[in-house]
Write a protein that holds these residues in place. Structure first.
Motif, PDB file in Angstrom:
ATOM      1  N   HIS A 115      32.794  47.077  26.306  1.00 44.16           N
ATOM      2  CA  HIS A 115      31.931  47.167  27.491  1.00 44.16           C
ATOM      3  C   HIS A 115      32.763  47.258  28.764  1.00 44.16           C
ATOM      4  N   TRP A 116      33.892  47.928  28.663  1.00 38.70           N
ATOM      5  CA  TRP A 116      34.761  48.096  29.829  1.00 38.70           C
ATOM      6  C   TRP A 116      34.699  49.538  30.316  1.00 38.70           C
ATOM      7  N   HIS A 117      34.567  49.708  31.615  1.00 40.55           N
ATOM      8  CA  HIS A 117      34.604  51.042  32.238  1.00 40.55           C
ATOM      9  C   HIS A 117      35.913  51.149  33.005  1.00 40.55           C
ATOM     10  N   TYR A 118      36.824  51.949  32.495  1.00 41.63           N
ATOM     11  CA  TYR A 118      38.160  52.049  33.097  1.00 41.63           C
ATOM     12  C   TYR A 118      38.086  52.774  34.435  1.00 41.63           C
ATOM     13  N   ILE A 119      38.521  52.085  35.484  1.00 38.89           N
ATOM     14  CA  ILE A 119      38.555  52.665  36.826  1.00 38.89           C
ATOM     15  C   ILE A 119      39.922  52.390  37.431  1.00 38.89           C
ATOM     16  N   HIS A 120      40.553  53.428  37.949  1.00 38.17           N
ATOM     17  CA  HIS A 120      41.873  53.276  38.569  1.00 38.17           C
ATOM     18  C   HIS A 120      41.767  52.500  39.874  1.00 38.17           C
ATOM     19  N   ASP A 121      42.877  51.924  40.285  1.00 40.30           N
ATOM     20  CA  ASP A 121      42.930  51.246  41.580  1.00 40.30           C
ATOM     21  C   ASP A 121      42.640  52.240  42.695  1.00 40.30           C
ATOM     22  N   PRO A 122      42.086  51.759  43.822  1.00 39.01           N
ATOM     23  CA  PRO A 122      41.652  52.680  44.873  1.00 39.01           C
ATOM     24  C   PRO A 122      42.774  53.391  45.604  1.00 39.01           C
ATOM     25  N   TYR A 123      43.982  52.810  45.627  1.00 35.72           N
ATOM     26  CA  TYR A 123      45.066  53.420  46.387  1.00 35.72           C
ATOM     27  C   TYR A 123      46.243  53.712  45.467  1.00 35.72           C
ATOM     28  N   LYS A 124      46.744  54.928  45.544  1.00 37.28           N
ATOM     29  CA  LYS A 124      47.828  55.344  44.653  1.00 37.28           C
ATOM     30  C   LYS A 124      49.101  54.532  44.879  1.00 37.28           C
ATOM     31  N   ASP A 125      49.314  54.089  46.106  1.00 36.38           N
ATOM     32  CA  ASP A 125      50.574  53.418  46.417  1.00 36.38           C
ATOM     33  C   ASP A 125      50.419  51.896  46.485  1.00 36.38           C
ATOM     34  N   LYS A 126      49.282  51.373  46.051  1.00 40.25           N
ATOM     35  CA  LYS A 126      49.064  49.933  46.144  1.00 40.25           C
ATOM     36  C   LYS A 126      48.282  49.437  44.940  1.00 40.25           C
ATOM     37  N   ASP A 127      48.903  48.566  44.150  1.00 42.36           N
ATOM     38  CA  ASP A 127      48.212  47.967  43.020  1.00 42.36           C
ATOM     39  C   ASP A 127      47.276  46.884  43.527  1.00 42.36           C
ATOM     40  N   THR A 128      46.119  46.746  42.902  1.00 41.54           N
ATOM     41  CA  THR A 128      45.178  45.692  43.273  1.00 41.54           C
ATOM     42  C   THR A 128      44.791  44.904  42.027  1.00 41.54           C
ATOM     43  N   TRP A 129      44.682  43.607  42.199  1.00 41.02           N
ATOM     44  CA  TRP A 129      44.256  42.717  41.113  1.00 41.02           C
ATOM     45  C   TRP A 129      42.964  42.037  41.533  1.00 41.02           C
ATOM     46  N   ARG A 130      41.921  42.196  40.742  1.00 42.82           N
ATOM     47  CA  ARG A 130      40.651  41.539  41.025  1.00 42.82           C
ATOM     48  C   ARG A 130      40.604  40.179  40.351  1.00 42.82           C
ATOM     49  N   SER A 131      40.074  39.216  41.063  1.00 45.43           N
ATOM     50  CA  SER A 131      39.831  37.924  40.435  1.00 45.43           C
ATOM     51  C   SER A 131      38.774  38.096  39.348  1.00 45.43           C
ATOM     52  N   ALA A 132      38.749  37.164  38.403  1.00 49.43           N
ATOM     53  CA  ALA A 132      37.754  37.229  37.326  1.00 49.43           C
ATOM     54  C   ALA A 132      36.342  37.224  37.895  1.00 49.43           C
ATOM     55  N   GLU A 133      36.110  36.403  38.910  1.00 50.62           N
ATOM     56  CA  GLU A 133      34.786  36.301  39.519  1.00 50.62           C
ATOM     57  C   GLU A 133      34.357  37.631  40.138  1.00 50.62           C
ATOM     58  N   THR A 134      35.304  38.336  40.764  1.00 51.94           N
ATOM     59  CA  THR A 134      34.985  39.622  41.368  1.00 51.94           C
ATOM     60  C   THR A 134      34.601  40.646  40.306  1.00 51.94           C
ATOM     61  N   THR A 135      35.371  40.706  39.218  1.00 54.65           N
ATOM     62  CA  THR A 135      35.070  41.667  38.152  1.00 54.65           C
ATOM     63  C   THR A 135      33.692  41.399  37.564  1.00 54.65           C
ATOM     64  N   ILE A 136      33.353  40.132  37.356  1.00 51.67           N
ATOM     65  CA  ILE A 136      32.031  39.792  36.821  1.00 51.67           C
ATOM     66  C   ILE A 136      30.937  40.199  37.806  1.00 51.67           C
ATOM     67  N   ALA A 137      31.175  39.970  39.096  1.00 47.11           N
ATOM     68  CA  ALA A 137      30.184  40.315  40.117  1.00 47.11           C
ATOM     69  C   ALA A 137      29.942  41.817  40.179  1.00 47.11           C
ATOM     70  N   LEU A 138      30.924  42.614  39.780  1.00 45.06           N
ATOM     71  CA  LEU A 138      30.803  44.069  39.829  1.00 45.06           C
ATOM     72  C   LEU A 138      30.236  44.666  38.542  1.00 45.06           C
ATOM     73  N   ARG A 139      29.873  43.824  37.582  1.00 44.29           N
ATOM     74  CA  ARG A 139      29.283  44.351  36.335  1.00 44.29           C
ATOM     75  C   ARG A 139      28.035  45.160  36.668  1.00 44.29           C
ATOM     76  N   TYR A 140      27.938  46.347  36.067  1.00 46.64           N
ATOM     77  CA  TYR A 140      26.820  47.237  36.366  1.00 46.64           C
ATOM     78  C   TYR A 140      26.421  47.960  35.082  1.00 46.64           C
ATOM     79  N   ASN A 141      25.146  47.948  34.773  1.00 39.31           N
ATOM     80  CA  ASN A 141      24.644  48.554  33.548  1.00 39.31           C
ATOM     81  C   ASN A 141      25.385  48.043  32.315  1.00 39.31           C
ATOM     82  N   GLY A 142      25.725  46.760  32.341  1.00 41.88           N
ATOM     83  CA  GLY A 142      26.371  46.157  31.188  1.00 41.88           C
ATOM     84  C   GLY A 142      27.847  46.436  31.054  1.00 41.88           C
ATOM     85  N   LYS A 143      28.449  47.134  32.032  1.00 39.06           N
ATOM     86  CA  LYS A 143      29.868  47.489  31.979  1.00 39.06           C
ATOM     87  C   LYS A 143      30.644  46.747  33.061  1.00 39.06           C
TER      88      LYS A 143
END
Length: 232
Positions: A115-143
């Motif tokens: 149930h994972w939807h692979y999405i690249h980080d928004p900026y090519k030159d900057k890695d981003t790490w989402r907190s677990a809470e943020t990833t859960i909050a962004l769940r959409y249509n079960g993904k």
């Protein structure tokens, strides 16, 4: 005609009432997830240069009261409590998992992989790490959206939530970087079979079982040059 207009008005009021019950921050997060989903085609994760030893990631944390927590959230990236506790409970019930916490986290990991939807980080030159809470909050249509480090952080958080030691590991194969979670396997007779059937690493403390979405050769290419990025 009057009846149609009346029905339309009633329906519109119902929609307004429903939307009015959803916190604005939740609507913003849903909108962000929809935009990301629309602009990024879903893809099967492949090895790539998704993390770097030389780049300090930007940490993305949830803002606002998007979810009603079961208890206060503890931690900045790898977290327990709040929506992590709620998700662990939800999945344990939904998947009807029988067994100890090792059996539970392996089943939860399989569910997240499916149930994972692979999405690249928004900026090519900057890695981003989402907190677990943020990833859960962004769940959409079960993904759940994100890349390998977001997946690793969420897996490590759920493992810790159900009582396991867990951490996020950065593995490197030349110029290719990849993040994955692993949990410490409690040393008892019941758990020994897992070391034979799942990718694992050994260190001075014992055996760590992989929660990577890559298995076998695809996973093992990233275990020769590693860094512990967070957790224990």
């Amino acid at each position: 005609m009057r009846k149609c207009l009346l029905n339309h008005l009633v329906f519109s009021l119902m929609i307004i009432n429903i939307v009015g019950c959803v916190p604005k921050s939740k609507l913003n997060l849903i909108a962000q997830a929809q935009i990301e989903k629309a602009n990024t085609p879903e893809s099967t994760p492949v090895p790539g240069n998704t993390i770097s030893k030389e780049v300090t990631p930007k940490i993305i944390e949830k803002k606002g009261n998007a979810l009603t927590p079961a208890s206060p959230v503890e931690g900045k990236l790898i977290q327990i409590g709040g929506s992590i506790e709620a998700l662990a409970t939800e999945l344990a019930i939904e998947l009807d998992i029988e067994g100890n916490n090792v059996v539970q986290i392996l089943a939860i990991n399989e569910y997240l992989t499916d149930h994972w939807h692979y999405i690249h980080d928004p900026y090519k030159d900057k890695d981003t790490w989402r907190s677990a809470e943020t990833t859960i909050a962004l769940r959409y249509n079960g993904k759940f959206p994100g890349d390998c480090d977001d997946f690793a952080i969420l897996n490590a958080s759920l493992a810790k939530q159900i009582g396991l030691r867990a951490r996020v590991v950065g593995g490197y194969d030349g110029d290719s970087g990849h993040a994955f979670a692993e949990f410490f396997l409690p040393d008892n007779r019941e758990n020994r079979r897992f070391a034979e059937n799942f990718d694992n690493r050994k260190d001075y403390s014992g055996i760590w079982i992989s929660l990577d979405w890559f298995k076998g050769t695809d996973h093992n290419r990233y275990v020769r040059d590693i860094q512990i990025l967070g957790g224990d």
